[in-house]
Design a protein around this motif. Sequence first.
Motif, PDB file in Angstrom:
ATOM      1  N   GLY A  24       0.761  -1.244   0.000  1.00 10.78           N
ATOM      2  CA  GLY A  24       0.000   0.000   0.000  1.00 10.78           C
ATOM      3  C   GLY A  24       0.786   1.285   0.000  1.00 10.78           C
ATOM      4  O   GLY A  24       0.224   2.343  -0.261  1.00 10.78           O
ATOM      5  N   THR A  25       2.082   1.257   0.296  1.00  9.36           N
ATOM      6  CA  THR A  25       2.868   2.493   0.281  1.00  9.36           C
ATOM      7  C   THR A  25       3.813   2.493  -0.918  1.00  9.36           C
ATOM      8  O   THR A  25       4.067   1.452  -1.528  1.00  9.36           O
ATOM      9  CB  THR A  25       3.700   2.650   1.561  1.00  9.36           C
ATOM     10  N   ALA A  26       4.349   3.670  -1.203  1.00  7.24           N
ATOM     11  CA  ALA A  26       5.308   3.780  -2.305  1.00  7.24           C
ATOM     12  C   ALA A  26       6.513   2.880  -2.072  1.00  7.24           C
ATOM     13  O   ALA A  26       6.979   2.189  -2.978  1.00  7.24           O
ATOM     14  CB  ALA A  26       5.745   5.235  -2.473  1.00  7.24           C
ATOM     15  N   ALA A  27       7.022   2.889  -0.850  1.00  6.77           N
ATOM     16  CA  ALA A  27       8.193   2.064  -0.543  1.00  6.77           C
ATOM     17  C   ALA A  27       7.875   0.580  -0.669  1.00  6.77           C
ATOM     18  O   ALA A  27       8.696  -0.210  -1.157  1.00  6.77           O
ATOM     19  CB  ALA A  27       8.703   2.379   0.863  1.00  6.77           C
ATOM     20  N   ASP A  28       6.666   0.172  -0.232  1.00  4.80           N
ATOM     21  CA  ASP A  28       6.256  -1.229  -0.365  1.00  4.80           C
ATOM     22  C   ASP A  28       6.213  -1.637  -1.834  1.00  4.80           C
ATOM     23  O   ASP A  28       6.676  -2.719  -2.212  1.00  4.80           O
ATOM     24  CB  ASP A  28       4.875  -1.446   0.253  1.00  4.80           C
ATOM     25  N   ALA A  29       5.625  -0.767  -2.650  1.00  2.88           N
ATOM     26  CA  ALA A  29       5.509  -1.079  -4.070  1.00  2.88           C
ATOM     27  C   ALA A  29       6.879  -1.184  -4.727  1.00  2.88           C
ATOM     28  O   ALA A  29       7.143  -2.111  -5.510  1.00  2.88           O
ATOM     29  CB  ALA A  29       4.659  -0.017  -4.771  1.00  2.88           C
ATOM     30  N   GLU A  30       7.769  -0.225  -4.413  1.00  2.00           N
ATOM     31  CA  GLU A  30       9.109  -0.268  -5.004  1.00  2.00           C
ATOM     32  C   GLU A  30       9.868  -1.517  -4.550  1.00  2.00           C
ATOM     33  O   GLU A  30      10.600  -2.130  -5.337  1.00  2.00           O
ATOM     34  CB  GLU A  30       9.895   0.989  -4.616  1.00  2.00           C
ATOM     35  N   LYS A  31       9.691  -1.913  -3.297  1.00  2.00           N
ATOM     36  CA  LYS A  31      10.362  -3.120  -2.801  1.00  2.00           C
ATOM     37  C   LYS A  31       9.861  -4.352  -3.557  1.00  2.00           C
ATOM     38  O   LYS A  31      10.648  -5.225  -3.936  1.00  2.00           O
ATOM     39  CB  LYS A  31      10.126  -3.288  -1.304  1.00  2.00           C
ATOM     40  N   PHE A  32       8.554  -4.415  -3.771  1.00  2.00           N
ATOM     41  CA  PHE A  32       7.988  -5.529  -4.530  1.00  2.00           C
ATOM     42  C   PHE A  32       8.574  -5.575  -5.944  1.00  2.00           C
ATOM     43  O   PHE A  32       8.986  -6.635  -6.426  1.00  2.00           O
ATOM     44  CB  PHE A  32       6.466  -5.387  -4.588  1.00  2.00           C
ATOM     45  N   VAL A  33       8.598  -4.423  -6.594  1.00  2.33           N
ATOM     46  CA  VAL A  33       9.123  -4.366  -7.964  1.00  2.33           C
ATOM     47  C   VAL A  33      10.577  -4.823  -7.994  1.00  2.33           C
ATOM     48  O   VAL A  33      10.979  -5.618  -8.857  1.00  2.33           O
ATOM     49  CB  VAL A  33       8.980  -2.946  -8.534  1.00  2.33           C
ATOM     50  N   ARG A  34      11.374  -4.340  -7.054  1.00  5.94           N
ATOM     51  CA  ARG A  34      12.792  -4.689  -7.044  1.00  5.94           C
ATOM     52  C   ARG A  34      13.004  -6.158  -6.706  1.00  5.94           C
ATOM     53  O   ARG A  34      13.765  -6.863  -7.373  1.00  5.94           O
ATOM     54  CB  ARG A  34      13.547  -3.804  -6.039  1.00  5.94           C
ATOM     55  N   ASP A  35      12.314  -6.632  -5.654  1.00  8.09           N
ATOM     56  CA  ASP A  35      12.535  -8.008  -5.208  1.00  8.09           C
ATOM     57  C   ASP A  35      12.050  -9.032  -6.226  1.00  8.09           C
ATOM     58  O   ASP A  35      12.683 -10.077  -6.416  1.00  8.09           O
ATOM     59  CB  ASP A  35      11.827  -8.253  -3.869  1.00  8.09           C
ATOM     60  N   GLU A  36      10.913  -8.742  -6.847  1.00 10.79           N
ATOM     61  CA  GLU A  36      10.278  -9.746  -7.702  1.00 10.79           C
ATOM     62  C   GLU A  36      10.672  -9.655  -9.169  1.00 10.79           C
ATOM     63  O   GLU A  36      10.549 -10.644  -9.891  1.00 10.79           O
ATOM     64  CB  GLU A  36       8.750  -9.636  -7.581  1.00 10.79           C
ATOM     65  N   LEU A  37      11.138  -8.483  -9.611  1.00  6.88           N
ATOM     66  CA  LEU A  37      11.436  -8.327 -11.042  1.00  6.88           C
ATOM     67  C   LEU A  37      12.827  -7.768 -11.295  1.00  6.88           C
ATOM     68  O   LEU A  37      13.650  -8.418 -11.946  1.00  6.88           O
ATOM     69  CB  LEU A  37      10.389  -7.423 -11.699  1.00  6.88           C
ATOM     70  N   PHE A  38      13.114  -6.587 -10.803  1.00  4.07           N
ATOM     71  CA  PHE A  38      14.369  -5.927 -11.154  1.00  4.07           C
ATOM     72  C   PHE A  38      15.588  -6.710 -10.671  1.00  4.07           C
ATOM     73  O   PHE A  38      16.536  -6.940 -11.434  1.00  4.07           O
ATOM     74  CB  PHE A  38      14.411  -4.513 -10.598  1.00  4.07           C
ATOM     75  N   ALA A  39      15.600  -7.127  -9.406  1.00  4.08           N
ATOM     76  CA  ALA A  39      16.776  -7.826  -8.862  1.00  4.08           C
ATOM     77  C   ALA A  39      17.024  -9.165  -9.553  1.00  4.08           C
ATOM     78  O   ALA A  39      18.160  -9.449  -9.950  1.00  4.08           O
ATOM     79  CB  ALA A  39      16.647  -8.002  -7.355  1.00  4.08           C
ATOM     80  N   PRO A  40      16.016 -10.028  -9.745  1.00  5.12           N
ATOM     81  CA  PRO A  40      16.278 -11.295 -10.438  1.00  5.12           C
ATOM     82  C   PRO A  40      16.826 -11.115 -11.849  1.00  5.12           C
ATOM     83  O   PRO A  40      17.605 -11.946 -12.329  1.00  5.12           O
ATOM     84  CB  PRO A  40      14.909 -11.979 -10.455  1.00  5.12           C
ATOM     85  N   LEU A  41      16.428 -10.019 -12.520  1.00  2.68           N
ATOM     86  CA  LEU A  41      16.894  -9.793 -13.890  1.00  2.68           C
ATOM     87  C   LEU A  41      18.205  -9.023 -13.933  1.00  2.68           C
ATOM     88  O   LEU A  41      18.808  -8.896 -15.006  1.00  2.68           O
ATOM     89  CB  LEU A  41      15.833  -9.027 -14.687  1.00  2.68           C
ATOM     90  N   GLY A  42      18.670  -8.492 -12.796  1.00  2.00           N
ATOM     91  CA  GLY A  42      19.868  -7.657 -12.808  1.00  2.00           C
ATOM     92  C   GLY A  42      19.611  -6.267 -13.349  1.00  2.00           C
ATOM     93  O   GLY A  42      20.526  -5.618 -13.863  1.00  2.00           O
ATOM     94  N   MET A  43      18.365  -5.769 -13.207  1.00  2.00           N
ATOM     95  CA  MET A  43      18.012  -4.423 -13.665  1.00  2.00           C
ATOM     96  C   MET A  43      18.370  -3.439 -12.553  1.00  2.00           C
ATOM     97  O   MET A  43      17.515  -2.957 -11.811  1.00  2.00           O
ATOM     98  CB  MET A  43      16.528  -4.371 -14.030  1.00  2.00           C
ATOM     99  N   ASN A  44      19.657  -3.124 -12.459  1.00  2.00           N
ATOM    100  CA  ASN A  44      20.180  -2.353 -11.335  1.00  2.00           C
ATOM    101  C   ASN A  44      19.932  -0.859 -11.431  1.00  2.00           C
ATOM    102  O   ASN A  44      20.151  -0.130 -10.452  1.00  2.00           O
ATOM    103  CB  ASN A  44      21.693  -2.576 -11.205  1.00  2.00           C
ATOM    104  N   HIS A  45      19.521  -0.389 -12.598  1.00  2.00           N
ATOM    105  CA  HIS A  45      19.425   1.054 -12.810  1.00  2.00           C
ATOM    106  C   HIS A  45      18.006   1.455 -13.195  1.00  2.00           C
ATOM    107  O   HIS A  45      17.803   2.338 -14.030  1.00  2.00           O
ATOM    108  CB  HIS A  45      20.422   1.487 -13.881  1.00  2.00           C
ATOM    109  N   SER A  46      17.029   0.789 -12.571  1.00  2.00           N
ATOM    110  CA  SER A  46      15.632   1.005 -12.921  1.00  2.00           C
ATOM    111  C   SER A  46      14.819   1.457 -11.720  1.00  2.00           C
ATOM    112  O   SER A  46      15.078   1.048 -10.586  1.00  2.00           O
ATOM    113  CB  SER A  46      15.021  -0.287 -13.483  1.00  2.00           C
TER     114      SER A  46
END
Length: 465
Positions: free
Chosen positions: A297-319
């Motif tokens: 529900g918060t901006a930080a929660d959403a960004e954490k979800f995006v990073r943990d579930e998509l960006f980090a596994p793909l190595g998208m370090n600058h997104s």
Amino acid sequence: MRFARYALSSLLVLVLIGSAFVASKREALHIAAASVSQSLCAAAFVSQVDPDRVFAQEQRPLLGSIAWAASYTVDRARQNVRSRVLGLFQARSEYRAGLGCTLVFGDDPAPKAVAVDVHSVPDTFGPQVVTPVDPALRAALELAFAEPDPAHPRLTKAVVVLHDGHLIAERYAPGYGPQTPIWGHSITKSVMQALIGILVRQGQLHPDQAAPIAAWASPTDPRHAITVDQLLRMDSGLPFDETEGPVNPATHMWFREADTAAYAARMPLAHAPGTAWGYSNLSYALLSKLVGEASGGTAADAEKFVRDELFAPLGMNHSVIETDVSGSLLGSGFMYGSARDFARFGQLYLDDGVVDGKRILPEGWATYAHSQTLDTGYGAGFWTNLVNQGSVPVWDAPWGMPQLPKDMFYARGAFGQYVIIVPSEHLVVVRMGLSVQGGSTGIGDATARIIAALHRTGSAALAIR
């Protein structure tokens, strides 16, 4: 005395004309100020490129005849950008590490800064720019960066080519490089499609369920039965919202509303759900709300979800996907990522949602992404190459790229952002730029040249670093 009265009358007429102009253009002028602040804040603090150059290449052409009336201040100490148009219409965008820039309205305080933990992993493509040795491949990159029409500059900033999952070629404009986050515009929608796919894989959503939008909860609401699938496909019945000119539902939502999803949820239907296609930023604002609610529900929660579930596994370090003041992801068009990051995203779809042996997206989700919607060239979050006749309604733009294989599908964003995926060629091509003044980016022809070059070499072209 007669001359003085004449001068005073003339001045009064000019003031009245000016006042009438300002009154009639009030919405456009507010949008203009907000657009300048948001874009230049991200340029300065997310992309870390020259905001003055971005203003000259992007915002000045968009402002057109009122560009002379726009001014801005980049405050590097406070990490914000303030802009003014005609000295009356003001906007401010605030940078927060890990969250990007957020547009703040009036004199409201900036959203509270929150700690967003960003864990980077080494770039598997290496630190150096990969330059191809194959002359044909180099010529294809030259074509992508060519400027054949001075009246319609392409201003290509980055091109990245993956073949069989290997980085075989890339090129960048001065000031840009492998680690530069670039505004993806509506490529963001395709990334939102992936985030919805992750929720489907987790069992939190299903494409055929009615979208759980609180404002549509009543069974008597004509939008009550709109499905997640219809939001992804843009055949929900919501209006075609990104029309010509500076004022439309999309620009109002982005630059005048503190809660973008709430605004989208208030929009009445233009068609019965499932009967007509219309380009829909509103739909993706609502999908963004679903991602936010599912992740905390918060901006930080959403960004954490995006990073943990998509960006980090793909190595998208600058997104990063930016948020509005309410904390909702701006999933209709405000993601920044490096060209390599976007290429990694394209590779995920080429590999049916699997990276390093780990399934990120549901099995078949990539195929679903480019399955045809009604009789259009749009899929479910991606454009397709299935229709090469006719044009996109309202925009009068071609649906696909007839010079490329029929199985090609792609993410596309304003001003020439592309993630082109060609399964039959095991190929991903990313093009980023600031093609604000119309004309062709040439990326379709450049991709055709890349394919021809790969056919001549018989395998991924060798590269030097």
